[in-house]
Design a protein around this motif. Structure first.
Motif, PDB file in Angstrom:
ATOM      1  N   THR A   1       6.064 -12.282   0.767  1.00  0.00           N
ATOM      2  CA  THR A   1       6.761 -13.567   1.292  1.00  0.00           C
ATOM      3  C   THR A   1       6.188 -14.711   0.644  1.00  0.00           C
ATOM      4  OG1 THR A   1       6.851 -12.360   3.424  1.00  0.00           O
ATOM      5  CG2 THR A   1       7.186 -14.904   3.215  1.00  0.00           C
ATOM      6  N   GLY A   2       6.945 -15.470  -0.535  1.00  0.00           N
ATOM      7  CA  GLY A   2       6.565 -16.331  -0.910  1.00  0.00           C
ATOM      8  C   GLY A   2       5.161 -16.110  -1.719  1.00  0.00           C
ATOM      9  N   GLU A   3       4.108 -16.810  -1.321  1.00  0.00           N
ATOM     10  CA  GLU A   3       2.962 -16.582  -2.050  1.00  0.00           C
ATOM     11  C   GLU A   3       1.946 -16.045  -1.307  1.00  0.00           C
ATOM     12  OE1 GLU A   3       1.672 -20.417  -3.024  1.00  0.00           O
ATOM     13  OE2 GLU A   3       3.387 -21.237  -4.047  1.00  0.00           O
ATOM     14  N   ARG A   4       2.551 -14.901  -0.516  1.00  0.00           N
ATOM     15  CA  ARG A   4       1.438 -14.259   0.415  1.00  0.00           C
ATOM     16  C   ARG A   4       1.992 -12.684   0.179  1.00  0.00           C
ATOM     17  NH1 ARG A   4      -2.341 -15.830   3.716  1.00  0.00           N
ATOM     18  NH2 ARG A   4      -1.634 -18.027   3.407  1.00  0.00           N
ATOM     19  N   LEU A   5       0.781 -11.920   0.149  1.00  0.00           N
ATOM     20  CA  LEU A   5       1.161 -10.277   0.053  1.00  0.00           C
ATOM     21  C   LEU A   5       0.667  -9.795   1.334  1.00  0.00           C
ATOM     22  CD1 LEU A   5       2.292  -7.845  -1.274  1.00  0.00           C
ATOM     23  CD2 LEU A   5       0.032  -7.624  -2.326  1.00  0.00           C
ATOM     24  N   ARG A   6       1.284  -9.198   2.313  1.00  0.00           N
ATOM     25  CA  ARG A   6       0.743  -8.629   3.316  1.00  0.00           C
ATOM     26  C   ARG A   6       0.727  -6.951   3.334  1.00  0.00           C
ATOM     27  NH1 ARG A   6       0.846 -10.232   9.067  1.00  0.00           N
ATOM     28  NH2 ARG A   6       0.863  -8.350  10.290  1.00  0.00           N
ATOM     29  N   VAL A   7      -0.574  -6.361   3.572  1.00  0.00           N
ATOM     30  CA  VAL A   7      -0.471  -4.857   3.610  1.00  0.00           C
ATOM     31  C   VAL A   7      -0.839  -4.597   5.001  1.00  0.00           C
ATOM     32  CG1 VAL A   7      -2.150  -3.168   2.531  1.00  0.00           C
ATOM     33  CG2 VAL A   7      -1.698  -4.755   1.234  1.00  0.00           C
ATOM     34  N   ALA A   8      -0.039  -3.515   5.420  1.00  0.00           N
ATOM     35  CA  ALA A   8      -0.162  -3.149   6.948  1.00  0.00           C
ATOM     36  C   ALA A   8      -0.141  -1.428   6.934  1.00  0.00           C
ATOM     37  CB  ALA A   8       0.959  -3.544   7.530  1.00  0.00           C
ATOM     38  N   VAL A   9      -1.205  -1.049   7.624  1.00  0.00           N
ATOM     39  CA  VAL A   9      -1.127   0.265   7.779  1.00  0.00           C
ATOM     40  C   VAL A   9      -1.123   0.763   9.330  1.00  0.00           C
ATOM     41  CG1 VAL A   9      -2.621   2.401   7.463  1.00  0.00           C
ATOM     42  CG2 VAL A   9      -2.684   0.749   5.886  1.00  0.00           C
ATOM     43  N   SER A  10      -0.155   1.566   9.550  1.00  0.00           N
ATOM     44  CA  SER A  10       0.051   1.944  10.937  1.00  0.00           C
ATOM     45  C   SER A  10      -0.387   3.488  10.978  1.00  0.00           C
ATOM     46  CB  SER A  10       1.678   1.722  11.206  1.00  0.00           C
ATOM     47  OG  SER A  10       2.091   0.639  11.019  1.00  0.00           O
TER      48      SER A  10
ATOM     49  N   TYR B   1      -7.090 -11.227   8.648  1.00  0.00           N
ATOM     50  CA  TYR B   1      -6.953  -9.799   8.599  1.00  0.00           C
ATOM     51  C   TYR B   1      -7.014  -9.814  10.271  1.00  0.00           C
ATOM     52  CZ  TYR B   1      -9.616  -5.454  10.112  1.00  0.00           C
ATOM     53  OH  TYR B   1      -9.946  -4.235  10.683  1.00  0.00           O
ATOM     54  N   GLY B   2      -6.388  -8.492  10.668  1.00  0.00           N
ATOM     55  CA  GLY B   2      -6.264  -8.190  12.234  1.00  0.00           C
ATOM     56  C   GLY B   2      -5.478  -6.951  12.513  1.00  0.00           C
ATOM     57  N   SER B   3      -5.361  -6.774  13.695  1.00  0.00           N
ATOM     58  CA  SER B   3      -5.057  -5.515  14.502  1.00  0.00           C
ATOM     59  C   SER B   3      -4.134  -5.850  15.604  1.00  0.00           C
ATOM     60  CB  SER B   3      -5.971  -4.561  14.904  1.00  0.00           C
ATOM     61  OG  SER B   3      -5.437  -3.325  15.378  1.00  0.00           O
ATOM     62  N   VAL B   4      -2.750  -5.137  15.705  1.00  0.00           N
ATOM     63  CA  VAL B   4      -1.825  -5.545  16.621  1.00  0.00           C
ATOM     64  C   VAL B   4      -1.497  -4.159  17.255  1.00  0.00           C
ATOM     65  CG1 VAL B   4      -1.070  -7.734  15.789  1.00  0.00           C
ATOM     66  CG2 VAL B   4      -0.221  -5.458  15.282  1.00  0.00           C
ATOM     67  N   PRO B   5      -1.226  -3.864  18.507  1.00  0.00           N
ATOM     68  CA  PRO B   5      -0.678  -2.486  19.293  1.00  0.00           C
ATOM     69  C   PRO B   5       0.611  -2.405  18.657  1.00  0.00           C
ATOM     70  CG  PRO B   5      -0.621  -4.499  20.824  1.00  0.00           C
ATOM     71  CD  PRO B   5      -1.314  -4.928  19.562  1.00  0.00           C
ATOM     72  N   LEU B   6       1.131  -1.384  18.610  1.00  0.00           N
ATOM     73  CA  LEU B   6       2.174  -1.032  17.976  1.00  0.00           C
ATOM     74  C   LEU B   6       2.698   0.594  18.567  1.00  0.00           C
ATOM     75  CD1 LEU B   6       4.511  -1.740  16.155  1.00  0.00           C
ATOM     76  CD2 LEU B   6       3.542  -0.550  14.308  1.00  0.00           C
ATOM     77  N   GLY B   7       3.819   0.271  19.503  1.00  0.00           N
ATOM     78  CA  GLY B   7       4.051   1.420  20.252  1.00  0.00           C
ATOM     79  C   GLY B   7       2.807   2.126  20.823  1.00  0.00           C
ATOM     80  N   GLY B   8       2.654   3.403  20.709  1.00  0.00           N
ATOM     81  CA  GLY B   8       1.603   4.247  21.194  1.00  0.00           C
ATOM     82  C   GLY B   8       0.125   3.797  20.089  1.00  0.00           C
ATOM     83  N   GLY B   9       0.374   3.458  19.137  1.00  0.00           N
ATOM     84  CA  GLY B   9      -0.709   3.137  18.152  1.00  0.00           C
ATOM     85  C   GLY B   9      -1.069   1.944  18.141  1.00  0.00           C
ATOM     86  N   LYS B  10      -1.179   1.303  16.652  1.00  0.00           N
ATOM     87  CA  LYS B  10      -1.854   0.124  16.157  1.00  0.00           C
ATOM     88  C   LYS B  10      -0.915  -0.025  14.749  1.00  0.00           C
ATOM     89  CE  LYS B  10      -6.240   1.404  14.828  1.00  0.00           C
ATOM     90  NZ  LYS B  10      -6.099   3.002  14.930  1.00  0.00           N
ATOM     91  N   GLN B  11      -1.388  -1.207  14.321  1.00  0.00           N
ATOM     92  CA  GLN B  11      -1.082  -1.557  13.074  1.00  0.00           C
ATOM     93  C   GLN B  11      -2.301  -2.519  12.670  1.00  0.00           C
ATOM     94  OE1 GLN B  11       1.794  -4.623  11.670  1.00  0.00           O
ATOM     95  NE2 GLN B  11       2.918  -2.775  10.939  1.00  0.00           N
ATOM     96  N   VAL B  12      -3.032  -2.298  11.633  1.00  0.00           N
ATOM     97  CA  VAL B  12      -4.134  -2.927  10.807  1.00  0.00           C
ATOM     98  C   VAL B  12      -3.528  -3.764   9.518  1.00  0.00           C
ATOM     99  CG1 VAL B  12      -6.570  -2.940  10.122  1.00  0.00           C
ATOM    100  CG2 VAL B  12      -5.670  -1.368  11.863  1.00  0.00           C
ATOM    101  N   TRP B  13      -3.637  -5.099   9.550  1.00  0.00           N
ATOM    102  CA  TRP B  13      -3.098  -5.670   8.302  1.00  0.00           C
ATOM    103  C   TRP B  13      -4.121  -6.600   7.880  1.00  0.00           C
ATOM    104  CZ3 TRP B  13      -3.213 -10.889   9.180  1.00  0.00           C
ATOM    105  CH2 TRP B  13      -3.475 -11.377  10.227  1.00  0.00           C
ATOM    106  N   ALA B  14      -3.676  -7.005   6.655  1.00  0.00           N
ATOM    107  CA  ALA B  14      -4.385  -8.060   5.750  1.00  0.00           C
ATOM    108  C   ALA B  14      -3.627  -8.565   4.927  1.00  0.00           C
ATOM    109  CB  ALA B  14      -5.821  -7.461   5.223  1.00  0.00           C
ATOM    110  N   GLU B  15      -3.758  -9.856   4.628  1.00  0.00           N
ATOM    111  CA  GLU B  15      -2.783 -10.687   3.906  1.00  0.00           C
ATOM    112  C   GLU B  15      -3.652 -11.460   2.834  1.00  0.00           C
ATOM    113  OE1 GLU B  15      -0.694 -13.517   6.146  1.00  0.00           O
ATOM    114  OE2 GLU B  15       0.426 -12.288   6.830  1.00  0.00           O
ATOM    115  N   THR B  16      -3.165 -11.534   1.615  1.00  0.00           N
ATOM    116  CA  THR B  16      -3.844 -11.980   0.509  1.00  0.00           C
ATOM    117  C   THR B  16      -2.954 -13.048  -0.416  1.00  0.00           C
ATOM    118  OG1 THR B  16      -4.924  -9.933   0.047  1.00  0.00           O
ATOM    119  CG2 THR B  16      -4.982 -11.471  -2.047  1.00  0.00           C
ATOM    120  N   PRO B  17      -3.451 -14.288  -0.463  1.00  0.00           N
ATOM    121  CA  PRO B  17      -2.402 -15.104  -1.343  1.00  0.00           C
ATOM    122  C   PRO B  17      -2.328 -14.786  -2.583  1.00  0.00           C
ATOM    123  CG  PRO B  17      -4.673 -16.017  -1.185  1.00  0.00           C
ATOM    124  CD  PRO B  17      -4.875 -14.842  -0.548  1.00  0.00           C
TER     125      PRO B  17
END
Length: 807
Positions: A742-751, A784-800
């Motif tokens: 998104t624009g100048e930011r790359l997001r990596v998310a692993v669920s 960097y962070g973690s959010v619940p997702l359904g019965g699991g979670k999603q761990v994410w990190a963003e890099t400019p």
């Protein structure tokens, strides 16, 4: 006047003597009829002398003398006696005074020598009572003209101002013989009067009729005299106060036979036509005053214009300061310097210690009135240089505030005005205490309500959300309305508006729990129908009889797709970009908390850039005076005609008609603008193979080349390696890798399927075999962070990243 003299005993001369303040004598003030000189009346009588006038004044009771009785007062050897009274006349001397305070004497002379009979005496005594009341109310008439050779027949300041008429009522027949002056007072043409008492009573104000009936009905009237004031409505609509004095005469057997009475115009003794009505109107206004400001406005309306005042101030007493709630006029330069120096906010406050006169008045708790020229401190003298009324406001056995009324021009305080001010102070004090309690409790309820609502709304990609909440103004309990804006992953957002049944602390508690639960279910990534269904089962399982309604809308801000779920709530309103507004047709379910297995179907709605969606509670569109259909139509009209470029102003316009509310109001607006640059997305399902991490890295490399991203490539691959490795090692089930640019930011998310969030190690030494991956991810990413997702979670990190170049 000739008619009046005939009525009052056929008197040839009537004179009023008043007590002189300087020389201790009775001085002739007013007279009517023939000249007093032929009858031997003197312009003054010293109280040290002797004679009928002086003796009646000193004795404090009427003295009636026929010709023979009058001759006994004439002794040539007594130099102090009244030598000049003519022979062959009758004389009546009636002292004027009230409450032990002598005022003067009324003298009546008749050319006939046989004296005054009982009926004439009754009339004249009633007439003297009227003069006494007038003198007591307005002060003695001026005697400056005394000392002339012949006192002038002024008569107006005492007798004509009384506008006295007389009547005789025969109780057995109800016939009344009223003179022309009585008919003039009531407004009945003399030729049209039929002699019936009912004709006169028909002009009486209904509230005062029972008092008059106690005189007309012999059963309810004891022997002796009566005095009362009543109001009549003249044919012109004018309301006039009359004073009645009467006496009951009995027949030979002691039965009530006739009522003799005199009636006088009492309007001149009052500051207005109807002071009682003013107090009644003020009572009604204060009864409906909910807040301190409402009380203040009612006081200004009741006092300033009706009394011709130039300033009115109302202030509550808090410790040693007067906290002003209203100043009228509100301009600072209209008030003394002391008040201006304390002008710290919208209304000033002033220290009581700086106003010792006011402090003393508040300590005594009695109304204080100062006329022009009174020695007052500047802080008070400037409020009313021509006259100042300070009214301590009593309530619950203490003084709770003060009301100041000031005049610029010299002002005299009449007796009725004093009564009005005193009555006003008592009413306002009680109303002020009630309003303070309402304000305090309402403020507490509002604070509780707002603490359960979002403090601020998040910034949304591709849209603007604004919300408004107004507590109810009827009742003191906190309401159960709520709203929320919940940012979700992948540029999704959820809008929620709900209403818990009732207005109580219990409703507010349920509201807070439901808002928290819906937000938690939404953040977990559940679809809208699942979120509402789970919230419903949660409320059913609570130990409460309350239910709730809500409307939940999930919106994809990239595509403009919305999914709506309604649980017994009002449907949203949608304004299209062209301005047309309509109510969305949604298939809804029952309110939350009614049926555990209820179904809540979803309805898809497409949003075009420029559209506005409005979610609201029923307090905005329905009340005791507003039907739901009319309220919805009004909101649609406002949405259609208001410029959507300012969403906040649009929300304020929608609340413009909700000044007095039976229910609290929650309003949530979303203006959908659309996203100009849509994010780039790519996803990969990670299979649990020995070289799964290598496959994830190769997928990431291919995606970055496709997106023409070369900067930070190594950092992104490191993040992917660590997050995928953690998911494969510490969880079971499916693992998914998602990349978003998104624009100048790359997001990596692993669920993954595990709800357990990764734990950051507190200490990692050289001997540790794990834990460094999370530290590496935090080091090379901006967030960097973690959010619940359904019965699991999603761990994410963003890099400019630098702006991508799309080929």
């Amino acid at each position: 006047m000739r008619e009046q003299m005939r009525v009052f005993g056929g008197a040839s001369l009537t004179a009023v003597y008043v007590l002189g303040k300087s020389d201790n004598s009775l001085r002739l003030s007013e007279w009517a009829g023939e000249s007093g000189a032929p009858y031997g009346l003197s312009p003054s009588y010293p109280l040290s002398g002797r004679g009928p006038v002086v003796d009646a004044f000193r004795a404090g009771r009427p003295l009636w003398l026929n010709a023979a009785d009058l001759a006994a007062y004439t002794r040539p050897t007594d130099e102090s006696a009244e030598q000049t009274l003519s022979a062959g006349i009758s004389l009546g001397a009636l002292p004027l005074g009230a409450n032990g305070r002598p005022l003067g004497c009324l003298v009546v002379v008749d050319r006939l020598g046989h004296g005054f009979d009982a009926e004439r005496r009754n009339f004249l005594e009633l007439y003297a009572d009227q003069i006494t009341a007038w003198l007591e109310a307005v002060g003695e008439p001026s005697t400056q003209h005394i000392g002339r050779t012949e006192p002038r027949p002024v008569w107006g300041s005492v007798l004509d101002c009384l506008s006295v008429g007389s009547f005789t009522l025969v109780l057995s027949s109800g016939k009344i013989d009223a003179d022309g002056h009585v008919l003039d007072l009531v407004g009945i043409p003399r030729d049209d009067f039929d002699g019936r008492v009912e004709t006169l009573l028909a002009h009486t104000v209904p509230d005062d009729l029972p008092a008059l009936m106690s005189i007309v009905e012999p059963v309810h009237m004891a022997s002796g005299g009566r005095e009362l004031e009543f109001r009549i409505r003249r044919p012109t609509g004018e309301l006039r106060w009359l004073r009645l004095r009467c006496r009951l005469l009995a027949d030979g057997g002691g039965r009530p036979e006739r009522v003799l009475g005199v009636v006088a115009d009492a309007s001149n003794l009052r500051t207005g036509a109807d002071e009682v009505s003013r107090v009644q109107r003020l009572s009604v206004a204060l009864a409906g005053a909910m807040t301190v400001r409402d009380v203040s406005r009612a006081v200004v309306a009741a006092l300033r214009d009706p009394l011709g005042a130039d300033r009115v101030a109302l202030a509550g007493l808090e410790v040693d300061r007067l906290v002003v709630t209203v100043l009228d006029p509100p301009e600072a330069d209209a008030w003394p310097e002391l008040w201006r120096t304390e002008w710290r906010s919208e209304w000033p406050d002033a220290p009581v210690a700086a106003l010792p006169t006011l402090q003393a008045a508040l300590r005594e708790g009695r109304a204080s009135l100062w006329t022009a020229g009174s020695a007052l401190e500047p802080g008070l003298a400037g409020v009313g240089p021509g006259g100042l009324a300070v009214l301590p406001l009593p309530a619950e056995g203490r003084v709770v505030g003060a009301c100041l009324v000031g005049w610029d021009e010299p002002h005299e305080f009449g007796p009725e005005e004093r009564s009005l001010l005193t009555a006003t102070a008592g009413l306002v004090g009680q109303a002020l205490v009630r309003a303070r309690a309402f304000d305090a409790e309402h403020e507490l309820a509002t604070m509780l309500q707002r603490s359960l609502l979002p403090r601020k709304l998040p910034r949304l990609p591709g849209g603007v959300a604004v919300a408004r909440y107004l507590p109810a103004t009827v009742g003191l309990d906190v309401g159960g309305d709520w709203y929320d804006v919940i940012p979700l992953s992948d540029n999704h957002v959820a809008l929620v508006v709900g209403d818990v049944q009732g207005h109580s602390a219990g409703a507010a508690t349920i509201m807070g729990q439901m808002r928290t639960a819906i937000r938690a279910y939404a953040v977990e990534g559940h679809p809208p129908d699942v979120v509402v269904s789970r919230a419903n089962r949660l409320l059913v399982g609570m130990e409460t009889d309350l239910f709730a309604t809500c409307c939940y809308v999930a919106i994809d801000m990239e595509e403009g797709d919305a999914w709506c779920v309604r649980a017994g709530h009002l449907p949203p309103l949608l304004r299209n970009p062209e301005g047309g507004t309509h109510e969305l047709t949604l298939e809804g379910g029952p309110p939350l908390g009614v049926l555990a297995e209820a179904e809540f179907p979803m309805t898809a709605v497409a949003l075009a850039p420029g559209a506005v969606m409005a979610l609201m509670t029923d307090g905005l569109v329905e009340s005791s005076s507003l039907h739901l259909e009319d309220g919805m139509r009004r909101v649609c009209d406002v949405l259609s005609t208001t410029d959507p470029s300012d969403a906040g102003r649009m929300a304020d316009e929608l609340l413009g008609g909700a000044n007095r509310r039976d229910d609290d109001v929650a309003l949530l607006l979303l203006r959908y603008d659309g996203m100009g640059d849509r994010p780039l997305r790519a996803g990969w399902t990670v299979w649990r193979l020995p070289d799964a991490v290598a496959h994830a890295r190769r997928f990431t490399s291919r995606t970055l080349r496709t997106w023409n991203v070369s900067e930070q490539r190594d950092a992104v691959l490191l993040i992917v390696s660590e997050l995928v490795t953690n998911a494969l090692v510490h969880t079971k089930g499916q693992v998914r890798l998602d990349l978003t640019l998104t624009g100048e930011r790359l997001r990596v998310a692993v669920s993954d399927a595990s709800p357990r969030a990764p734990v950051r190690p507190a200490i990692v030494d050289w001997e540790a075999t794990g834990g460094r991956g999370i530290l590496l991810v935090e080091a090379v990413s901006t967030s960097y962070g973690s959010v619940p997702l359904g019965g699991g979670k999603q761990v994410w990190a963003e890099t400019p990243l630098p702006p991508p170049v799309i080929l």
